[in-house]
Design a protein around this motif. Structure first.
Motif, PDB file in Angstrom:
ATOM      1  N   ASN A 147       0.851  -1.274  -0.152  1.00  0.00           N
ATOM      2  CA  ASN A 147      -0.005   0.118   0.204  1.00  0.00           C
ATOM      3  C   ASN A 147       0.758   1.211   0.059  1.00  0.00           C
ATOM      4  O   ASN A 147       0.350   2.468   0.117  1.00  0.00           O
ATOM      5  N   VAL A 148       2.186   1.111  -0.411  1.00  0.00           N
ATOM      6  CA  VAL A 148       2.973   2.065  -0.493  1.00  0.00           C
ATOM      7  C   VAL A 148       3.823   2.298  -1.683  1.00  0.00           C
ATOM      8  O   VAL A 148       4.129   1.201  -2.350  1.00  0.00           O
ATOM      9  N   TRP A 149       3.839   3.313  -2.457  1.00  0.00           N
ATOM     10  CA  TRP A 149       4.296   3.137  -3.786  1.00  0.00           C
ATOM     11  C   TRP A 149       5.856   2.919  -3.896  1.00  0.00           C
ATOM     12  O   TRP A 149       6.496   3.149  -3.171  1.00  0.00           O
ATOM     13  N   LYS A 150       5.811   1.809  -4.629  1.00  0.00           N
ATOM     14  CA  LYS A 150       7.058   1.061  -4.904  1.00  0.00           C
ATOM     15  C   LYS A 150       8.228   2.049  -5.392  1.00  0.00           C
ATOM     16  O   LYS A 150       9.322   1.946  -4.583  1.00  0.00           O
ATOM     17  N   PRO A 151       8.176   2.914  -6.123  1.00  0.00           N
ATOM     18  CA  PRO A 151       9.115   3.715  -6.642  1.00  0.00           C
ATOM     19  C   PRO A 151       9.636   4.582  -5.486  1.00  0.00           C
ATOM     20  O   PRO A 151      10.756   5.051  -5.555  1.00  0.00           O
ATOM     21  N   ALA A 152       8.795   4.803  -4.517  1.00  0.00           N
ATOM     22  CA  ALA A 152       9.228   5.533  -3.356  1.00  0.00           C
ATOM     23  C   ALA A 152      10.024   4.924  -2.355  1.00  0.00           C
ATOM     24  O   ALA A 152      11.098   5.146  -1.983  1.00  0.00           O
ATOM     25  N   LEU A 153       9.587   3.556  -2.109  1.00  0.00           N
ATOM     26  CA  LEU A 153      10.240   2.847  -1.483  1.00  0.00           C
ATOM     27  C   LEU A 153      11.529   2.490  -1.839  1.00  0.00           C
ATOM     28  O   LEU A 153      12.479   2.167  -1.097  1.00  0.00           O
ATOM     29  N   ASP A 154      11.544   1.911  -3.042  1.00  0.00           N
ATOM     30  CA  ASP A 154      12.793   1.418  -3.627  1.00  0.00           C
ATOM     31  C   ASP A 154      13.901   2.466  -3.514  1.00  0.00           C
ATOM     32  O   ASP A 154      15.103   2.278  -3.645  1.00  0.00           O
ATOM     33  N   ARG A 155      13.689   3.762  -3.457  1.00  0.00           N
ATOM     34  CA  ARG A 155      14.674   4.846  -3.319  1.00  0.00           C
ATOM     35  C   ARG A 155      15.611   4.766  -1.841  1.00  0.00           C
ATOM     36  O   ARG A 155      16.502   5.318  -2.025  1.00  0.00           O
ATOM     37  N   TYR A 156      14.878   4.173  -0.969  1.00  0.00           N
ATOM     38  CA  TYR A 156      15.496   4.032   0.335  1.00  0.00           C
ATOM     39  C   TYR A 156      15.950   2.514   0.643  1.00  0.00           C
ATOM     40  O   TYR A 156      15.987   2.293   1.712  1.00  0.00           O
ATOM     41  N   THR A 328       9.105  10.097 -30.771  1.00  0.00           N
ATOM     42  CA  THR A 328       8.891   8.556 -30.023  1.00  0.00           C
ATOM     43  C   THR A 328       7.478   8.589 -29.636  1.00  0.00           C
ATOM     44  O   THR A 328       7.075   7.556 -29.399  1.00  0.00           O
ATOM     45  N   GLY A 329       6.662   9.764 -29.695  1.00  0.00           N
ATOM     46  CA  GLY A 329       5.224   9.578 -28.894  1.00  0.00           C
ATOM     47  C   GLY A 329       5.340   9.447 -27.618  1.00  0.00           C
ATOM     48  O   GLY A 329       4.073   9.163 -27.064  1.00  0.00           O
ATOM     49  N   GLU A 330       6.556   9.356 -26.979  1.00  0.00           N
ATOM     50  CA  GLU A 330       6.634   9.097 -25.508  1.00  0.00           C
ATOM     51  C   GLU A 330       6.856  10.374 -24.728  1.00  0.00           C
ATOM     52  O   GLU A 330       7.166  11.313 -25.024  1.00  0.00           O
ATOM     53  N   THR A 331       6.067  10.200 -23.521  1.00  0.00           N
ATOM     54  CA  THR A 331       6.024  11.301 -22.412  1.00  0.00           C
ATOM     55  C   THR A 331       6.909  10.789 -21.340  1.00  0.00           C
ATOM     56  O   THR A 331       6.963   9.526 -20.921  1.00  0.00           O
ATOM     57  N   ALA A 332       7.503  11.667 -20.386  1.00  0.00           N
ATOM     58  CA  ALA A 332       8.331  11.229 -19.587  1.00  0.00           C
ATOM     59  C   ALA A 332       8.379  12.581 -18.607  1.00  0.00           C
ATOM     60  O   ALA A 332       8.393  13.730 -19.054  1.00  0.00           O
ATOM     61  N   THR A 333       8.841  12.347 -17.415  1.00  0.00           N
ATOM     62  CA  THR A 333       9.266  13.365 -16.388  1.00  0.00           C
ATOM     63  C   THR A 333      10.067  12.760 -15.221  1.00  0.00           C
ATOM     64  O   THR A 333       9.970  11.743 -15.130  1.00  0.00           O
ATOM     65  N   TRP A 334      10.703  13.685 -14.372  1.00  0.00           N
ATOM     66  CA  TRP A 334      11.051  12.912 -13.195  1.00  0.00           C
ATOM     67  C   TRP A 334      10.425  12.936 -11.887  1.00  0.00           C
ATOM     68  O   TRP A 334       9.240  13.601 -11.836  1.00  0.00           O
ATOM     69  N   ILE A 403       1.910   9.831 -13.201  1.00  0.00           N
ATOM     70  CA  ILE A 403       3.468  10.039 -13.170  1.00  0.00           C
ATOM     71  C   ILE A 403       4.353   9.195 -12.389  1.00  0.00           C
ATOM     72  O   ILE A 403       5.218   8.530 -12.548  1.00  0.00           O
ATOM     73  N   ILE A 404       3.705   8.784 -11.180  1.00  0.00           N
ATOM     74  CA  ILE A 404       4.237   7.863 -10.158  1.00  0.00           C
ATOM     75  C   ILE A 404       4.074   6.368 -10.701  1.00  0.00           C
ATOM     76  O   ILE A 404       5.184   5.736 -10.652  1.00  0.00           O
ATOM     77  N   GLU A 405       2.999   6.267 -11.364  1.00  0.00           N
ATOM     78  CA  GLU A 405       2.848   4.635 -12.032  1.00  0.00           C
ATOM     79  C   GLU A 405       3.272   4.461 -13.284  1.00  0.00           C
ATOM     80  O   GLU A 405       3.796   3.219 -13.723  1.00  0.00           O
ATOM     81  N   ASP A 406       3.308   5.585 -14.094  1.00  0.00           N
ATOM     82  CA  ASP A 406       3.493   5.109 -15.518  1.00  0.00           C
ATOM     83  C   ASP A 406       4.928   5.802 -16.454  1.00  0.00           C
ATOM     84  O   ASP A 406       5.722   5.216 -16.947  1.00  0.00           O
ATOM     85  N   TYR A 407       5.032   6.979 -16.052  1.00  0.00           N
ATOM     86  CA  TYR A 407       6.091   7.695 -16.887  1.00  0.00           C
ATOM     87  C   TYR A 407       7.028   8.511 -16.128  1.00  0.00           C
ATOM     88  O   TYR A 407       7.882   9.324 -16.689  1.00  0.00           O
ATOM     89  N   GLY A 408       6.959   8.434 -14.879  1.00  0.00           N
ATOM     90  CA  GLY A 408       7.918   9.183 -14.122  1.00  0.00           C
ATOM     91  C   GLY A 408       9.195   8.320 -13.743  1.00  0.00           C
ATOM     92  O   GLY A 408       9.215   7.139 -13.722  1.00  0.00           O
ATOM     93  N   ARG A 409      10.324   9.098 -13.762  1.00  0.00           N
ATOM     94  CA  ARG A 409      11.654   8.208 -13.693  1.00  0.00           C
ATOM     95  C   ARG A 409      12.452   9.208 -12.446  1.00  0.00           C
ATOM     96  O   ARG A 409      12.208  10.266 -12.181  1.00  0.00           O
TER      97      ARG A 409
END
Length: 459
Positions: A147-156, A328-334, A403-409
């Motif tokens: 129940n916690v965003w995986k990209p957030a946990l993985d940073r730590y 590319t047709g792709e979208t991204a952000t940090w 952004i959190i789930e799909d195209y944020g890096r």
């Protein structure tokens, strides 16, 4: 008769002591029922640890006055929930924070809880400066990993060799989707359809066409009073175009590749060729943030933490997906993040962990956090539920979750323990922004220097 009364009194006292011991750690049954092991599903703080010895812990962070005010409220809620704990909170100006923290750690005076992120987290975890929190997390009902965003946990996470896997040495303060914000009122006044919330539906070409219409020189002096776009993030352009700053698996710096320098030139040309973005002189006169607040800028960048200031604006605004690369047709952000770490030298590690967990994971704290406009909830069910249903701007707040789930890096330095390689890039990138050299020339020249620094300090 007196002997019988005395024996009865002793028996009653013994029974009371047994019942008291069964309460666990001396807590009353009322407290145990209300605290639910520190987790509360109501909107009110629980009374946790009211009969424990008083403890004072230090917490240091940074941020603007809005963030400081928000954390003062959150800490007050924590102290209500844990009445035996007093938190001494210090908010340091962002530009001074890293140096002050380093000095305190070097002198053995580190705060019990402090912000940490990026390369600092890597270095502190490697050096044993911060506490491994896994055993504390395993013992609390606050932490439900799914129940916690995986990209957030993985940073730590740190596994003894690299960041991104292993035990948790920190908890996310937030997960910061860097979004594309626009002044809806300005779009409406010019009769321009606003940028869509869905990724891939608006390209750089669409954004540039709108920006040209929204850049207005009202007095004809060649210096627009209103600009179409500012602070267009290079990371978004590069990643959307299929490029990258570095391949962390191999350690190869990639800025000299065509996908990178073509995207960098696109960003530079918003100012140099198309004149829809403020140049260095105009930016020094009034930065993009101030222009947006003043209603003199149509498109900008924002993080969720900007919401409190934006809620006070006299015009309508919303967020959209970052424009896609036509190639590319792709979208991204940090996707930024700052974490809460606990000092390995804390005299009160349990209470320090309790504060970090409250600020990061507690339902009540997370609700306060998003209602005050500090962040997207770290709790997924809350983010996808009540957060999306909130009646405050932005209307398209689903963009934050996309952004959190799909195209944020992760931001570029996230997995470096030394950032001199990328610092060099940003220090000299002005040569491209002011038109001194092309992006292709610049990246060809700086790539070997960046590679040398990365290899020297990160391998």
């Amino acid at each position: 008769m007196k002997k019988r009364l005395k024996w009865s009194a002793m028996l009653l006292l013994a029974m009371m002591l047994v019942l008291s011991a069964c309460g666990g750690n001396g807590n009353s049954s009322k407290q145990s029922a209300n605290s639910n092991n520190g987790n509360t599903s109501t909107n009110q703080p629980s009374d946790t640890g009211s009969d424990k010895e008083p403890v004072t812990i230090e917490f240091m962070g940074h941020g603007n006055p809005n963030e400081k005010s928000i954390f003062e409220k959150l800490i007050a809620s924590f102290e209500d929930k844990y009445p035996h704990v007093t938190v001494k909170y210090t908010s340091v100006p962002p530009g001074e924070y890293s140096q002050k923290l380093t000095t305190l750690i070097s002198s053995g005076k580190a705060p019990d809880v402090f912000y940490v992120g990026g390369s600092e987290f890597y270095r502190f975890a490697e050096a044993g400066t911060i506490l491994n929190l896994q055993s504390y997390l395993d013992g609390t009902e606050l932490f439900e990993q799914d129940n916690v965003w995986k990209p957030a946990l993985d940073r730590y996470r740190y596994n003894g060799e690299k960041v991104g896997s292993g035990d948790l040495y920190g908890l996310p303060k937030d997960v910061g989707p860097w979004s594309f914000v626009y002044n809806k009122t300005l779009f409406d006044e010019q009769g321009i359809a606003p940028p869509p919330a869905a990724a891939g539906e608006w390209t750089w070409d669409d954004m540039l066409a709108a920006a040209k219409q929204l850049t207005i020189d009202q007095n004809g002096d060649g210096k627009p009073e209103q600009y179409g776009v500012a602070a267009y993030t290079l990371e978004s352009a590069v990643w959307a175009n299929g490029g990258n700053f570095i391949d962390y698996e191999t350690g190869e710096v990639l800025v000299h590749e065509p996908a990178f320098y073509e995207a960098m030139q696109f960003v530079a040309d918003l100012t140099l060729v198309h004149k829809v973005s403020p140049n260095v002189e105009a930016e020094q006169s009034m930065n993009g943030y101030t222009r947006f607040l003043n209603g003199q800028l149509a498109m900008f960048a924002m993080g969720p933490w900007d919401q409190p200031a934006f809620w006070e604006l006299p015009f309508e605004w919303d967020v959209a997906a970052w424009p896609a690369s036509p190639a590319t047709g792709e979208t991204a952000t940090w996707l930024g993040s700052m974490g809460f770490a606990v000092s390995n030298k804390s005299n009160h590690p349990q209470e320090a962990f309790d504060l970090a967990a409250f600020l990061s994971l507690d339902e009540y704290g997370q609700r306060q956090n998003y209602e005050l406009g500090q962040a997207v909830p770290n709790l997924i069910d809350m983010a996808k539920g009540e957060f999306l249903e909130a009646d405050k701007a932005p209307a398209s707040r689903q963009v934050f979750l996309d952004i959190i789930e799909d195209y944020g890096r992760p931001d570029v330095p996230a997995f470096s323990k030394d950032t001199q390689w990328i610092d060099l890039f940003w220090q000299q990138a002005s040569r491209v922004w002011n038109g001194e050299v092309t992006a292709q020339q610049f990246t060809a020249d700086i790539q070997p220097k960046m590679q040398e620094l990365y290899d020297k300090f990160n391998k």
